[in-house]
Enzyme design. Structure first.
Site, PDB file in Angstrom:
ATOM      1  CG  ASP A  24      -2.140   7.174   0.752  1.00  0.00           C
ATOM      2  OD1 ASP A  24      -2.919   8.124   0.736  1.00  0.00           O
ATOM      3  OD2 ASP A  24      -1.445   6.857  -0.234  1.00  0.00           O
ATOM      4  N   GLY A  43      -5.284   2.716  -3.267  1.00  0.00           N
ATOM      5  CA  GLY A  43      -6.497   3.438  -3.627  1.00  0.00           C
ATOM      6  C   GLY A  43      -6.254   4.927  -3.772  1.00  0.00           C
ATOM      7  CG  ASP A  96      -1.846   1.105   1.362  1.00  0.00           C
ATOM      8  OD1 ASP A  96      -2.257   1.631   0.314  1.00  0.00           O
ATOM      9  OD2 ASP A  96      -2.191   1.481   2.494  1.00  0.00           O
TER      10      ASP A  96
END
Length: 213
Positions: free
Chosen positions: A11, A99, A9
């Site tokens: 963030d 995302g 990921d």
């Protein structure tokens, strides 16, 4: 355990910030947007319930994306560069599955030696003046279950895959047979601590290395 592919990921995993929240802070909408982000990351709301709403509030333009790209790099989590290099030196393929907004993540990826086609995130759509139009609504990463979809694609070509991240959307990778390492060096989410295959609390990303090499 050893894995062919290690996915991260961005963030609160590679960088200490939540990018969309920081874009909101920049336009005095932090509290409103951060509440939506947290609800999605903690599993209280589906990602698709908040994704478009956050961007419609912020309307990030090219200048905002450039600003966030710099912030991602300035706020890199401790140990990131060395961890990625160690994995690459050991023949591991590194992907970023986020995302977040792809244009803002690409400079960080380039700094870490991760190719553009190994960065999976949501493309922002801007007009010729660099003003916000929309985001790539067809992107699997703007909806719940998207990280599992990306991991399934990768597993078609690679036998073993690990996912490293801090939120509920990262746990979804387990649905695709990924080994999920919860990273709590920036934020510790109870759901991730409970459901990850292993959870590390160390402030340095290097804490994951014993689990992937």
């Amino acid at each position: 355990m050893s894995f062919d592919v290690i996915c991260f990921d961005c963030d609160s995993t590679l960088s200490r910030v939540e990018g969309i929240d920081e874009l909101a802070r920049r336009v005095d909408l932090f509290e409103q947007v951060a509440a939506l982000t947290n609800a999605a990351m903690n599993g209280d709301l589906a990602l698709e319930a908040v994704y478009g709403e956050r961007l419609a509030l912020i309307k990030p333009d090219q200048a905002a994306i450039d600003w966030l790209a710099d912030l991602y790099i300035r706020e890199m989590v401790e140990g990131v560069s060395d961890t990625i290099k160690t994995l690459q030196d050991n023949g591991k393929l590194i992907h970023i599955i986020s995302g977040g907004l792809r244009q803002a993540i690409l400079p960080l990826a380039a700094l870490l030696g991760i190719a553009e086609d190994q960065v999976h995130a949501v493309d922002l759509l801007l007009d010729e003046n660099g003003d916000y139009l929309d985001f790539a609504r067809h992107s699997p990463l703007a909806v719940s279950g998207g990280k599992a979809r990306i991991c399934r694609r990768l597993r078609m070509h690679h036998s073993s895959l690990a996912m490293v991240g801090d939120g509920k959307t990262d746990l979804e990778a387990k649905l695709a047979g990924a080994y999920m390492i919860g990273f709590g060096g920036v934020v510790k989410r109870p759901l991730v601590q409970e459901q990850a295959d292993v959870f590390v609390s160390d402030a340095s990303l290097a804490a994951i290395l014993p689990y992937v090499l």
